[in-house]
Enzyme design. Sequence first.
Site, PDB file in Angstrom:
ATOM      1  N   THR A 113      -6.651   4.988  -2.320  1.00 30.88           N
ATOM      2  CA  THR A 113      -6.503   4.918  -0.856  1.00 30.88           C
ATOM      3  C   THR A 113      -5.100   5.377  -0.446  1.00 30.88           C
ATOM      4  O   THR A 113      -4.898   5.808   0.684  1.00 30.88           O
ATOM      5  CB  THR A 113      -6.772   3.489  -0.318  1.00 30.88           C
ATOM      6  OG1 THR A 113      -5.948   2.569  -1.015  1.00 30.88           O
ATOM      7  CG2 THR A 113      -8.226   3.100  -0.473  1.00 30.88           C
ATOM      8  N   PHE A 114      -4.140   5.304  -1.359  1.00 34.69           N
ATOM      9  CA  PHE A 114      -2.785   5.826  -1.095  1.00 34.69           C
ATOM     10  C   PHE A 114      -2.895   7.327  -0.827  1.00 34.69           C
ATOM     11  O   PHE A 114      -2.324   7.856   0.132  1.00 34.69           O
ATOM     12  CB  PHE A 114      -1.910   5.535  -2.318  1.00 34.69           C
ATOM     13  CG  PHE A 114      -0.432   5.741  -2.123  1.00 34.69           C
ATOM     14  CD1 PHE A 114       0.411   4.648  -1.955  1.00 34.69           C
ATOM     15  CD2 PHE A 114       0.131   6.999  -2.140  1.00 34.69           C
ATOM     16  CE1 PHE A 114       1.787   4.817  -1.798  1.00 34.69           C
ATOM     17  CE2 PHE A 114       1.500   7.179  -1.977  1.00 34.69           C
ATOM     18  CZ  PHE A 114       2.329   6.085  -1.820  1.00 34.69           C
ATOM     19  N   GLU A 168      -5.773  -7.018  -2.950  1.00 29.35           N
ATOM     20  CA  GLU A 168      -5.937  -5.665  -2.387  1.00 29.35           C
ATOM     21  C   GLU A 168      -4.590  -5.067  -1.992  1.00 29.35           C
ATOM     22  O   GLU A 168      -3.695  -5.757  -1.525  1.00 29.35           O
ATOM     23  CB  GLU A 168      -6.869  -5.688  -1.167  1.00 29.35           C
ATOM     24  CG  GLU A 168      -8.276  -6.166  -1.456  1.00 29.35           C
ATOM     25  CD  GLU A 168      -9.036  -5.320  -2.487  1.00 29.35           C
ATOM     26  OE1 GLU A 168      -8.529  -4.255  -2.895  1.00 29.35           O
ATOM     27  OE2 GLU A 168     -10.126  -5.743  -2.898  1.00 29.35           O
ATOM     28  N   GLY A 169      -4.490  -3.750  -2.154  1.00 37.25           N
ATOM     29  CA  GLY A 169      -3.232  -3.045  -1.910  1.00 37.25           C
ATOM     30  C   GLY A 169      -3.026  -2.675  -0.437  1.00 37.25           C
ATOM     31  O   GLY A 169      -3.921  -2.829   0.403  1.00 37.25           O
ATOM     32  N   PHE A 170      -1.840  -2.134  -0.191  1.00 34.51           N
ATOM     33  CA  PHE A 170      -1.387  -1.812   1.164  1.00 34.51           C
ATOM     34  C   PHE A 170      -2.338  -0.868   1.901  1.00 34.51           C
ATOM     35  O   PHE A 170      -2.667  -1.083   3.064  1.00 34.51           O
ATOM     36  CB  PHE A 170      -0.001  -1.158   1.029  1.00 34.51           C
ATOM     37  CG  PHE A 170       0.677  -0.840   2.322  1.00 34.51           C
ATOM     38  CD1 PHE A 170       1.274  -1.849   3.062  1.00 34.51           C
ATOM     39  CD2 PHE A 170       0.756   0.461   2.794  1.00 34.51           C
ATOM     40  CE1 PHE A 170       1.928  -1.568   4.257  1.00 34.51           C
ATOM     41  CE2 PHE A 170       1.401   0.751   3.985  1.00 34.51           C
ATOM     42  CZ  PHE A 170       1.997  -0.263   4.722  1.00 34.51           C
ATOM     43  N   ASN A 171      -2.792   0.168   1.221  1.00 31.84           N
ATOM     44  CA  ASN A 171      -3.552   1.192   1.949  1.00 31.84           C
ATOM     45  C   ASN A 171      -5.012   0.831   2.149  1.00 31.84           C
ATOM     46  O   ASN A 171      -5.649   1.303   3.092  1.00 31.84           O
ATOM     47  CB  ASN A 171      -3.392   2.549   1.260  1.00 31.84           C
ATOM     48  CG  ASN A 171      -1.984   3.046   1.473  1.00 31.84           C
ATOM     49  OD1 ASN A 171      -1.619   3.420   2.580  1.00 31.84           O
ATOM     50  ND2 ASN A 171      -1.159   2.980   0.434  1.00 31.84           N
ATOM     51  N   HIS A 216       0.688  13.037  -5.540  1.00 35.11           N
ATOM     52  CA  HIS A 216       0.600  11.579  -5.671  1.00 35.11           C
ATOM     53  C   HIS A 216      -0.074  11.265  -6.990  1.00 35.11           C
ATOM     54  O   HIS A 216      -1.253  11.557  -7.178  1.00 35.11           O
ATOM     55  CB  HIS A 216      -0.180  10.919  -4.521  1.00 35.11           C
ATOM     56  CG  HIS A 216      -0.375   9.456  -4.777  1.00 35.11           C
ATOM     57  ND1 HIS A 216      -1.590   8.829  -4.687  1.00 35.11           N
ATOM     58  CD2 HIS A 216       0.507   8.497  -5.193  1.00 35.11           C
ATOM     59  CE1 HIS A 216      -1.442   7.554  -5.016  1.00 35.11           C
ATOM     60  NE2 HIS A 216      -0.189   7.326  -5.319  1.00 35.11           N
ATOM     61  N   ARG A 271      -1.082   8.329  -9.185  1.00 33.79           N
ATOM     62  CA  ARG A 271      -1.273   6.868  -9.249  1.00 33.79           C
ATOM     63  C   ARG A 271      -1.396   6.477 -10.702  1.00 33.79           C
ATOM     64  O   ARG A 271      -2.170   7.088 -11.454  1.00 33.79           O
ATOM     65  CB  ARG A 271      -2.525   6.511  -8.447  1.00 33.79           C
ATOM     66  CG  ARG A 271      -2.874   5.051  -8.395  1.00 33.79           C
ATOM     67  CD  ARG A 271      -2.030   4.281  -7.394  1.00 33.79           C
ATOM     68  NE  ARG A 271      -2.703   3.041  -7.047  1.00 33.79           N
ATOM     69  CZ  ARG A 271      -2.622   1.928  -7.780  1.00 33.79           C
ATOM     70  NH1 ARG A 271      -1.876   1.881  -8.875  1.00 33.79           N
ATOM     71  NH2 ARG A 271      -3.295   0.850  -7.396  1.00 33.79           N
ATOM     72  N   ASP A 303       7.393   7.746   0.662  1.00 34.63           N
ATOM     73  CA  ASP A 303       6.714   8.645  -0.289  1.00 34.63           C
ATOM     74  C   ASP A 303       5.519   9.322   0.390  1.00 34.63           C
ATOM     75  O   ASP A 303       5.290  10.525   0.233  1.00 34.63           O
ATOM     76  CB  ASP A 303       6.205   7.852  -1.499  1.00 34.63           C
ATOM     77  CG  ASP A 303       7.216   7.811  -2.645  1.00 34.63           C
ATOM     78  OD1 ASP A 303       8.207   8.559  -2.590  1.00 34.63           O
ATOM     79  OD2 ASP A 303       7.001   7.024  -3.586  1.00 34.63           O
TER      80      ASP A 303
END
Length: 409
Positions: free
Chosen positions: A371-372, A47-50, A277, A279, A354
């Site tokens: 989610t970013f 899972e990613g950061f956000n 943004h 992605r 960013d």
Amino acid sequence: MQSELFKYVLFTLCFKTILMNDVCEMNTNRCEPVKYRYVFYDINPPEGFNLRRDVYMRFAIFVHKLKQTNLSNFKLVLPPWIRLYHWNKQESVQIPWSHFFDLNSLKQFAPVIEMYDFFNEINVKYSKIKIDQVYILQHYKEMFDTGKFEDKMQIEKCATKPKTNFYFYNNITSDSIKCLSFHGQASHLKKVLEESNAQTILFDHAEVALHDHFGNDIYWKARRSMRFNKELKKLAADFRQKYLNSSDQADGTMLPEDWQKETGKRAAKGGPYLSVHLRRRDFALGRPNDVPSIHEAASQITKLLQQLSLRIVFIATDSTIQEYTKLEGLLSTYKVYRFLPVEPLTDGAVAVIDQIICSHAQFFVGTHESTFTFRIQEEREIMGFPEHTTFNRLCGNRCEKPSVWKIVY
Ligand code: GFB
């Protein structure tokens, strides 16, 4: 930023010992011993950061609510950031939360501590830390099969072989690892704490637990407490000033020093640029109908710049250099910027910068269901931008309107 990381690496290399101690807390003018207990959590590695920020909120709200109960001595131990799938540099040291966030702000909402604070508090004296009780959360498979979801939990056979050490530290282990099939809100895990005497309890695969309430005032308090690290904010502010003619004063994006003093004004104007943004990578591959091609993105961005009478566009993207260069070429009649650090920064820090720059633009357009993008939209809600400047998406073959998550105080 580098020296902070260095200190952290030194610390994690140095801890060798563990000793359970009561901790003294100054209450009024007496020093009363408080036996703290600790909730740990960890998340599915890919899972990613956000998305991880979202899971943090579920657990921050969980321990925030414990403050009003007989379990008010629980602290939430923040899982260090390490080896995230999307970080190309593959940072191989455990990065503390203060690298990205303002810890004091987080603490105004919930009793959270860094992993190294935990080591300090328990006065580490042995070479291994054994978490008293580990619960690996897992979904009820039959709920997904039948589509019938009901709140419940029970210890069951593990669906996959559990790991035996945690957070990529090989000396954090446990002798008691159970799999907990779970469906429900994160705060239902209170029952587990109530029924246990353990001082340290880890919930792995914490993403299985759901939000207590999505989008109410408590959700937004937790979210507002997630102020970014001040040095990252400064780097973003310098970039905005230098290239984008943007400053908080001119843009109407000033916020009080303390997030608890924020009020719901919708007066933000933003800097004179469009922010995007875009992605790419795994997201573009996995969702070809929702993410545009580079050509398509360029034509949608051009159209927006024309409609808004803007000449400057800031692009945040995880694309390859080739894709970015192609996009820049297609937008060559405009001033196109991206943030490239002049000093060495972690991938995570660049991503935060960013997000900050995107959140301050007069108009923002993001990527569907990233989610970013969601976190940028939330930042803009906190600063008080008019809704129509925030909830916009680049379109793929299909283009449903993005959901609008309005801030609540
Ligand atoms: O943040 P995140 O959970 O968002 O994961 P999604 C995407 C990661 O890719 C970010 C990098 O945390 C960054 O490391 N990244 C994406 C970017 N966009 C940018 C950008 O504009 N600038 C910079 N500097 N970095 C989900 C993941 O990603 O996508 C899931 O959480 C899964 O695990 C899914 O991979 C397909 O929600 O976009």
